[in-house]
Design a protein around this motif. Structure first.
Motif, mmCIF file in Angstrom:
data_model
loop_
_atom_site.group_PDB
_atom_site.id
_atom_site.type_symbol
_atom_site.label_atom_id
_atom_site.label_comp_id
_atom_site.label_asym_id
_atom_site.label_seq_id
_atom_site.Cartn_x
_atom_site.Cartn_y
_atom_site.Cartn_z
ATOM 1 N N LEU A 43 0.822 -1.206 0.000
ATOM 2 C CA LEU A 43 0.000 0.000 0.000
ATOM 3 C C LEU A 43 0.858 1.258 0.000
ATOM 4 C CD1 LEU A 43 -2.761 -1.093 2.533
ATOM 5 C CD2 LEU A 43 -3.077 -0.690 0.091
ATOM 6 N N LYS A 44 1.967 1.210 0.718
ATOM 7 C CA LYS A 44 2.856 2.372 0.779
ATOM 8 C C LYS A 44 3.425 2.708 -0.590
ATOM 9 C CE LYS A 44 6.727 4.214 3.465
ATOM 10 N NZ LYS A 44 7.732 3.910 4.534
ATOM 11 N N ASP A 45 3.571 1.709 -1.437
ATOM 12 C CA ASP A 45 4.113 1.926 -2.779
ATOM 13 C C ASP A 45 3.077 2.485 -3.753
ATOM 14 O OD1 ASP A 45 6.595 1.037 -2.006
ATOM 15 O OD2 ASP A 45 6.278 -1.024 -2.685
ATOM 16 N N ILE A 46 1.810 2.513 -3.352
ATOM 17 C CA ILE A 46 0.734 3.022 -4.214
ATOM 18 C C ILE A 46 0.468 4.480 -3.867
ATOM 19 C CG2 ILE A 46 -1.675 2.750 -4.927
ATOM 20 C CD1 ILE A 46 -1.467 -0.198 -4.090
ATOM 21 N N GLN A 47 0.522 5.352 -4.849
ATOM 22 C CA GLN A 47 0.334 6.777 -4.595
ATOM 23 C C GLN A 47 -1.127 7.196 -4.683
ATOM 24 O OE1 GLN A 47 3.147 9.422 -6.568
ATOM 25 N NE2 GLN A 47 4.539 7.701 -6.927
ATOM 26 N N SER A 48 -1.884 6.620 -5.576
ATOM 27 C CA SER A 48 -3.289 6.992 -5.781
ATOM 28 C C SER A 48 -4.156 6.508 -4.629
ATOM 29 C CB SER A 48 -3.800 6.395 -7.092
ATOM 30 O OG SER A 48 -5.208 6.446 -7.168
ATOM 31 N N ILE A 49 -4.922 7.419 -4.027
ATOM 32 C CA ILE A 49 -5.848 7.038 -2.957
ATOM 33 C C ILE A 49 -6.880 6.050 -3.487
ATOM 34 C CG2 ILE A 49 -7.603 7.874 -1.362
ATOM 35 C CD1 ILE A 49 -4.784 8.678 -0.613
ATOM 36 N N GLU A 50 -7.366 6.301 -4.696
ATOM 37 C CA GLU A 50 -8.369 5.410 -5.288
ATOM 38 C C GLU A 50 -7.816 3.998 -5.456
ATOM 39 O OE1 GLU A 50 -11.511 5.476 -9.046
ATOM 40 O OE2 GLU A 50 -9.740 6.747 -9.082
ATOM 41 N N ARG A 51 -6.566 3.910 -5.910
ATOM 42 C CA ARG A 51 -5.961 2.589 -6.088
ATOM 43 C C ARG A 51 -5.650 1.925 -4.752
ATOM 44 N NH1 ARG A 51 -1.834 3.137 -11.302
ATOM 45 N NH2 ARG A 51 -3.453 3.697 -12.818
ATOM 46 N N LYS A 52 -5.300 2.714 -3.739
ATOM 47 C CA LYS A 52 -5.088 2.151 -2.406
ATOM 48 C C LYS A 52 -6.375 1.491 -1.903
ATOM 49 C CE LYS A 52 -1.563 5.336 -0.558
ATOM 50 N NZ LYS A 52 -0.502 4.414 -0.100
ATOM 51 N N ILE A 53 -7.496 2.191 -2.089
ATOM 52 C CA ILE A 53 -8.775 1.661 -1.627
ATOM 53 C C ILE A 53 -9.117 0.369 -2.364
ATOM 54 C CG2 ILE A 53 -11.263 2.101 -1.579
ATOM 55 C CD1 ILE A 53 -10.569 5.046 -1.046
ATOM 56 N N GLU A 54 -8.874 0.357 -3.669
ATOM 57 C CA GLU A 54 -9.151 -0.852 -4.439
ATOM 58 C C GLU A 54 -8.251 -2.002 -3.990
ATOM 59 O OE1 GLU A 54 -11.030 -3.417 -6.663
ATOM 60 O OE2 GLU A 54 -11.661 -1.322 -6.411
ATOM 61 N N ALA A 55 -6.996 -1.691 -3.692
ATOM 62 C CA ALA A 55 -6.082 -2.733 -3.209
ATOM 63 C C ALA A 55 -6.551 -3.280 -1.860
ATOM 64 C CB ALA A 55 -4.666 -2.167 -3.086
ATOM 65 N N LYS A 56 -7.006 -2.403 -0.976
ATOM 66 C CA LYS A 56 -7.520 -2.851 0.321
ATOM 67 C C LYS A 56 -8.748 -3.737 0.130
ATOM 68 C CE LYS A 56 -5.907 1.202 2.869
ATOM 69 N NZ LYS A 56 -6.291 2.465 3.554
ATOM 70 N N ARG A 57 -9.583 -3.382 -0.831
ATOM 71 C CA ARG A 57 -10.780 -4.187 -1.099
ATOM 72 C C ARG A 57 -10.390 -5.603 -1.541
ATOM 73 N NH1 ARG A 57 -13.225 -0.595 -3.892
ATOM 74 N NH2 ARG A 57 -14.558 0.186 -2.217
ATOM 75 N N GLU A 58 -9.306 -5.705 -2.297
ATOM 76 C CA GLU A 58 -8.829 -7.016 -2.735
ATOM 77 C C GLU A 58 -8.177 -7.790 -1.583
ATOM 78 O OE1 GLU A 58 -6.128 -6.196 -5.882
ATOM 79 O OE2 GLU A 58 -7.677 -5.535 -7.292
ATOM 80 N N MET A 59 -7.523 -7.071 -0.682
ATOM 81 C CA MET A 59 -6.806 -7.721 0.417
ATOM 82 C C MET A 59 -7.724 -8.225 1.523
ATOM 83 S SD MET A 59 -3.748 -4.927 0.879
ATOM 84 C CE MET A 59 -2.533 -4.587 -0.409
ATOM 85 N N LEU A 60 -8.796 -7.511 1.774
ATOM 86 C CA LEU A 60 -9.625 -7.760 2.951
ATOM 87 C C LEU A 60 -10.102 -9.209 3.111
ATOM 88 C CD1 LEU A 60 -11.793 -4.524 3.333
ATOM 89 C CD2 LEU A 60 -10.293 -5.541 5.053
ATOM 90 N N PRO A 61 -10.614 -9.871 2.067
ATOM 91 C CA PRO A 61 -11.155 -11.223 2.279
ATOM 92 C C PRO A 61 -10.168 -12.196 2.893
ATOM 93 C CG PRO A 61 -11.840 -10.379 0.140
ATOM 94 C CD PRO A 61 -10.831 -9.412 0.672
ATOM 95 N N ALA A 62 -8.882 -12.039 2.612
ATOM 96 C CA ALA A 62 -7.889 -12.973 3.149
ATOM 97 C C ALA A 62 -7.765 -12.871 4.666
ATOM 98 C CB ALA A 62 -6.531 -12.714 2.500
#
Length: 302
Positions: free
Chosen positions: A104-123
């Motif tokens: 997440l720290k390597d992602i600059q876009s807030i929108e992309r951070k949120i999308e990445a978190k959405r992908e990570m959460l189920p695990a």
């Protein structure tokens, strides 16, 4: 893979059940195993796409006891966990979190951070479920960095069912947030939810009123800066004013409008710069008009 590593993973497999999730490996992939087009089934840890498995009651039970034992022994590493007879999945989930935070720290876009978190959460959901079950059975929380982090991610991704359940747990057991958030839990919950609601409302769109009211109920006795509380009062007032606009009948408009006015006035009282004055004036006019219309409708004919 060293013999010690193979031993740890074999024990984790026995504790976790017949189909454990892949172990987390170091690297810049955010804690995810490298993906291979044709994994070698004979390998002790074949490279394969990350699987999200359903947590069965039996596995939740095993994890709950492992977590409780970890809290008792103060275990913090895989080696210590094995020595204490504790499920090393705890160490694995912390490693996953460390790698996902790096990603997440390597992602600059807030929108992309949120999308990445959405992908990570189920695990993380099986682990979170086990923590909640363990706390319910033991009547006390387990000190863990993962659960409050997942709560924040759920807020960020608007997963309100998960976010509110975890917020209730964090606030009830007074679970401290990781130091990177630099705020107490009640302040963070109120501010993050209110800021998200304000962004939605700025586009003249509705935000779930029940979410705002639940946050208000969870944190109504918590100490925080007045400006933060004012944000929540204002967003609640705006949604109630929206409900008053859509209400049918003078009585419904008046009742809802009065509650909305109370929230908006409270926001302005807590923070004179809250920006609720114009909304208060408009709503006062609407309530007055509804009251006049109601009086006229009930007045006896001349």
């Amino acid at each position: 893979m060293s013999p010690a590593r193979r031993h740890r993973e074999r024990l984790a497999s026995q504790l976790a059940g017949p189909s454990p999730a892949p172990a987390i490996v170091s690297g810049r992939e955010g804690g995810r195993p490298p993906i291979s087009a044709s994994p070698d089934p004979a390998s002790p840890n074949p490279a394969a796409p990350l699987r999200i498995e359903v947590m069965t009651p039996a596995r939740e039970h095993r994890m709950g006891h492992a977590i409780a034992a970890m809290a008792t022994t103060g275990t913090t590493t895989d080696a210590d966990a094995l020595a204490a007879g504790v499920d090393p999945v705890a160490a694995q989930i912390r490693l996953r979190l460390a790698h996902d935070l790096r990603r997440l720290k390597d992602i600059q876009s807030i929108e992309r951070k949120i999308e990445a978190k959405r992908e990570m959460l189920p695990a993380y959901m099986p682990w979170v479920s086990a923590l909640l079950e363990s706390a319910q059975e033991a009547g006390q929380a387990v000190a863990d960095e993962v659960l409050p982090t997942i709560m924040v991610w759920a807020i960020d991704t608007s997963d309100w069912f998960v976010a509110l359940n975890l917020a209730g747990y964090v606030l009830h057991f007074d679970v401290p947030l990781p130091s990177r958030y630099q705020r107490a839990a009640p302040t963070l919950i109120v501010e993050e939810v209110a800021d998200q609601a304000a962004r939605v409302q700025a586009k003249d769109e509705a935000f779930p009123l029940e979410v705002l009211q639940a946050v208000d109920a969870l944190t109504d006795e918590a100490d925080m800066h007045d400006e933060v509380r004012a944000k929540l009062m204002k967003t609640i007032g705006i949604e109630l004013a929206r409900a008053a606009d859509q209400a049918e009948g003078s009585e419904a408009v008046i009742a809802t409008g009065e509650i909305a006015l109370a929230k908006l006035r409270r926001a302005q009282e807590l923070n004179p710069r809250a920006g609720a004055k114009d909304r208060i004036k408009r709503l006062e006019k609407a309530v007055t008009a509804a009251r006049t219309a109601g009086d006229e409708a009930t007045a006896p004919a001349a």
